[in-house]
Design a protein around this motif. Structure first.
Motif, mmCIF file in Angstrom:
data_model
loop_
_atom_site.group_PDB
_atom_site.id
_atom_site.type_symbol
_atom_site.label_atom_id
_atom_site.label_comp_id
_atom_site.label_asym_id
_atom_site.label_seq_id
_atom_site.Cartn_x
_atom_site.Cartn_y
_atom_site.Cartn_z
ATOM 1 N N GLU A 58 4.445 -19.744 38.678
ATOM 2 C CA GLU A 58 3.980 -21.044 38.225
ATOM 3 C C GLU A 58 2.848 -21.563 39.103
ATOM 4 O O GLU A 58 1.876 -22.127 38.613
ATOM 5 C CB GLU A 58 5.137 -22.054 38.228
ATOM 6 C CG GLU A 58 6.238 -21.741 37.224
ATOM 7 C CD GLU A 58 7.200 -20.694 37.753
ATOM 8 O OE1 GLU A 58 8.029 -20.225 36.972
ATOM 9 O OE2 GLU A 58 7.097 -20.352 38.944
ATOM 10 N N ALA A 59 2.961 -21.362 40.427
ATOM 11 C CA ALA A 59 1.943 -21.886 41.330
ATOM 12 C C ALA A 59 0.616 -21.170 41.149
ATOM 13 O O ALA A 59 -0.445 -21.760 41.296
ATOM 14 C CB ALA A 59 2.413 -21.765 42.783
ATOM 15 N N ALA A 60 0.670 -19.877 40.832
ATOM 16 C CA ALA A 60 -0.578 -19.140 40.621
ATOM 17 C C ALA A 60 -1.345 -19.711 39.440
ATOM 18 O O ALA A 60 -2.551 -19.921 39.501
ATOM 19 C CB ALA A 60 -0.277 -17.660 40.391
ATOM 20 N N ASP A 254 6.647 -6.462 38.242
ATOM 21 C CA ASP A 254 6.264 -7.868 38.325
ATOM 22 C C ASP A 254 4.790 -8.003 37.977
ATOM 23 O O ASP A 254 3.920 -7.526 38.710
ATOM 24 C CB ASP A 254 6.537 -8.397 39.735
ATOM 25 C CG ASP A 254 6.355 -9.901 39.842
ATOM 26 O OD1 ASP A 254 5.835 -10.508 38.889
ATOM 27 O OD2 ASP A 254 6.728 -10.471 40.883
ATOM 28 N N LEU A 255 4.504 -8.648 36.867
ATOM 29 C CA LEU A 255 3.123 -8.853 36.453
ATOM 30 C C LEU A 255 2.345 -9.671 37.473
ATOM 31 O O LEU A 255 1.138 -9.484 37.653
ATOM 32 C CB LEU A 255 3.098 -9.546 35.085
ATOM 33 C CG LEU A 255 1.747 -9.774 34.424
ATOM 34 C CD1 LEU A 255 1.038 -8.459 34.157
ATOM 35 C CD2 LEU A 255 1.921 -10.559 33.127
ATOM 36 N N GLY A 256 3.021 -10.577 38.180
ATOM 37 C CA GLY A 256 2.346 -11.402 39.171
ATOM 38 C C GLY A 256 1.760 -10.615 40.322
ATOM 39 O O GLY A 256 0.826 -11.077 40.984
ATOM 40 N N LEU A 356 7.202 -15.520 30.933
ATOM 41 C CA LEU A 356 6.979 -16.900 31.358
ATOM 42 C C LEU A 356 5.671 -17.025 32.129
ATOM 43 O O LEU A 356 4.958 -18.032 32.015
ATOM 44 C CB LEU A 356 8.157 -17.374 32.212
ATOM 45 C CG LEU A 356 9.502 -17.479 31.482
ATOM 46 C CD1 LEU A 356 10.601 -17.885 32.452
ATOM 47 C CD2 LEU A 356 9.419 -18.469 30.328
ATOM 48 N N PHE A 357 5.352 -16.013 32.922
ATOM 49 C CA PHE A 357 4.090 -16.022 33.657
ATOM 50 C C PHE A 357 2.904 -16.011 32.698
ATOM 51 O O PHE A 357 1.956 -16.789 32.841
ATOM 52 C CB PHE A 357 4.042 -14.804 34.583
ATOM 53 C CG PHE A 357 2.714 -14.614 35.265
ATOM 54 C CD1 PHE A 357 2.102 -15.658 35.923
ATOM 55 C CD2 PHE A 357 2.089 -13.381 35.248
ATOM 56 C CE1 PHE A 357 0.887 -15.486 36.562
ATOM 57 C CE2 PHE A 357 0.871 -13.198 35.876
ATOM 58 C CZ PHE A 357 0.269 -14.249 36.533
ATOM 59 N N MET A 453 14.710 -11.439 24.693
ATOM 60 C CA MET A 453 14.690 -11.099 23.273
ATOM 61 C C MET A 453 14.204 -12.273 22.432
ATOM 62 O O MET A 453 13.457 -12.088 21.463
ATOM 63 C CB MET A 453 16.082 -10.654 22.820
ATOM 64 C CG MET A 453 16.522 -9.306 23.360
ATOM 65 S SD MET A 453 18.211 -8.871 22.875
ATOM 66 C CE MET A 453 18.056 -8.813 21.085
ATOM 67 N N ARG A 454 14.608 -13.479 22.790
ATOM 68 C CA ARG A 454 14.162 -14.655 22.030
ATOM 69 C C ARG A 454 12.652 -14.832 22.131
ATOM 70 O O ARG A 454 11.981 -15.124 21.131
ATOM 71 C CB ARG A 454 14.882 -15.901 22.535
ATOM 72 C CG ARG A 454 16.311 -16.036 22.042
ATOM 73 C CD ARG A 454 16.864 -17.413 22.322
ATOM 74 N NE ARG A 454 17.010 -17.659 23.747
ATOM 75 C CZ ARG A 454 18.089 -17.346 24.451
ATOM 76 N NH1 ARG A 454 19.114 -16.752 23.864
ATOM 77 N NH2 ARG A 454 18.155 -17.610 25.744
ATOM 78 N N LEU A 455 12.108 -14.671 23.330
ATOM 79 C CA LEU A 455 10.662 -14.829 23.495
ATOM 80 C C LEU A 455 9.882 -13.727 22.784
ATOM 81 O O LEU A 455 8.731 -13.936 22.388
ATOM 82 C CB LEU A 455 10.309 -14.842 24.982
ATOM 83 C CG LEU A 455 10.797 -16.060 25.780
ATOM 84 C CD1 LEU A 455 10.411 -15.927 27.241
ATOM 85 C CD2 LEU A 455 10.230 -17.351 25.202
#
Length: 485
Positions: A58-60, A254-256, A356-357, A453-455
């Protein structure tokens, strides 16, 4: 008299302690509130706050929005030259003729080999198949999380066509991987080198039966016979000739972690992330459990828990049948299945973080990120292939269209050789889990992977939309004369 003074001193001490205790109680909420508010702590250590922002999802994203607003307020005159690097291209696409770097971000048994092969077949692409395998093998049994930084640094070197990093993880005493009269590594040191179109075609392989531009799977045995290993220096020179470099791997969780590479002004990085229905992933992992056991253990090492690993997979008990109701007395799952099921839960958690990212990322990063579902790729291969090529800045090819279509219209699922790439029945690959997993297995996978799965718009069993879709209208066509299969 003395006793009265002593009692007075004791009363004073008690009052002082009571006052200090009251002050502590009043200060604790303020300290806790200050710790929750990241902006208040930023003034004390702004450098640390910015560094942590790179790794916080989130901070990124929030930091990029703030920097983008500041840059817009300053205008061109107030912007330090070259300070934005890749961010300077946030308002548009990459400059024409600029070298492209594509990372295929996937995990095990999601169909990433097929997706990577589409890039491998394109004549304008230099493709590497899972080069981070070498790092994981050399540093085993290191946990996946602790290896993420090393994976990122390895990616940076490989995208720059610098393969010297592979020497750090080369197996010792492997004569096939080293040149006869030198200590330099050769192409034989690369994982799955026998299926690489650049290595198995001229000019690196003058005796190859096919030219680089011919579309078609490389026969690994034929490549090994016709293409002797060459020094990695020659492969680096070939890498620099290609306008697009594509690397596919499954070990970056981790995509971040890729944010520093996305910001690197020396790279023009884009990310294609591949997803697949977790129930289909789990079913496919079961069929290849022995080949995935070692790496599943490395994934599980990221979870330091004292309790027993969650058993997402439970094999059907006596009298049970795949797809039917589980028996009352389920036997304990085999140890390998416990490792596989626990690793799947870690993978689903990583998917959720990535989703989410990407959802909260700034606009410049979203332009460099493409999300793709395996089911969409195999049901509509030509349409999704064109989408991929546009994203990567590659030209469309009729032969590649035919290749993608025919690879998804095979006669079988290929269960006998799960790691062998061949033409398969896409419909069977998408829906095989419905017949092979028990209801209890499906329920537990959905419980572990439900948020992701929902996303990704995968309905749970019994929900509206949980039906086998009708076959798409794309039908196989005749192979083009230029070698598509």
């Amino acid at each position: 008299m003395k006793s009265r003074r002593r009692r007075r001193r004791e009363h004073c001490k008690f009052a002082l302690l009571l006052l200090l205790y009251t002050l502590v109680l009043l200060l604790i909420p303020s300290v806790l509130d200050g710790g929750r508010d990241g902006d208040k702590g930023a003034g004390h250590c702004p450098g640390l706050h910015r560094s942590l922002g790179v790794w916080s999802l989130e901070a990124a994203a929030a930091g990029e929005r703030e920097r983008g607003a500041e840059a817009a307020a300053e205008g061109p005159a107030g912007r330090p030259p070259g300070s934005l690097g890749n961010l300077s291209r946030a308002v548009g696409d990459s400059a024409p003729g600029e070298k492209q770097h594509i990372y295929v971000h996937a995990t095990w048994r999601t169909g990433s080999s097929f997706l990577g092969e589409l890039f491998n077949q394109h004549p304008d692409v230099f493709y590497l198949y899972e080069p981070m395998w070498h790092l994981w093998q050399a540093l085993y049994p290191g946990d996946a999380e602790s290896l993420q930084g090393a994976l990122r640094d390895m990616l940076r070197s490989l995208f720059r066509c610098d393969f010297s990093v592979l020497r750090l993880y080369a197996p010792s005493g492997d004569p096939a991987a080293r040149a006869p009269a030198a200590a330099n590594l050769t192409t034989a040191a690369l994982f799955r080198w026998r299926t690489n179109k650049v290595i198995c075609s001229p000019p690196l392989c003058p005796g190859a039966a096919r030219a680089r531009a011919d579309v078609g799977l490389v026969e690994d045995a034929a490549c090994e016979r016709s293409c002797p290993p060459v020094a990695l220096r020659a492969l680096e020179a070939e890498c620099r000739k290609y306008p697009v470099v594509v690397i596919k791997d499954v070990r970056l969780l981790d995509l971040g972690v890729l944010v520093p590479l996305l910001r690197d002004p020396g790279l023009n990085l884009k990310v294609v992330q591949l997803f697949r229905d977790p129930r289909a992933v789990h079913n496919s992992r079961l069929k290849s459990r022995q080949g995935l056991l070692r790496e599943s253990i490395q994934v599980l090492r990221t979870r330091q828990r004292g309790d027993r690993l969650p058993r997402v997979l439970l094999a059907p008990g006596p009298g049970g049948r795949p797809g039917g109701a589980p028996s009352r007395a389920l036997p304990a799952a085999p140890r390998a299945d416990v490792f596989l099921s626990g690793a799947l839960e870690v993978i689903c958690e990583a998917w959720l973080r990535d989703l989410l990212f990407a959802r909260g990322a700034p606009a410049w990063l979203r332009r460099r990120y493409l999300r793709l579902r395996y089911e969409d790729l195999v049901r509509q291969p030509r349409a999704q292939l064109r989408r991929l090529l546009r994203f990567a800045g590659l030209r469309a090819l009729a032969a590649l269209d035919a290749f993608a279509l025919n690879m998804t219209r095979g006669s079988a699922y290929g269960a006998d050789r799960p790691f062998h790439l061949s033409a398969r029945d896409a419909r069977e690959a998408v829906h095989a889990w419905r017949e092979r997993l028990s209801r209890e297995q499906v329920r537990q996978v959905e419980a572990a992977c439900g948020p992701a799965m929902r996303l990704l718009a995968y309905p749970r069993s019994g929900e509206e939309g949980d039906v086998e879709p009708t076959p798409d209208e794309e039908a196989p066509r005749e192979v083009e004369a230029d070698g598509a299969t």
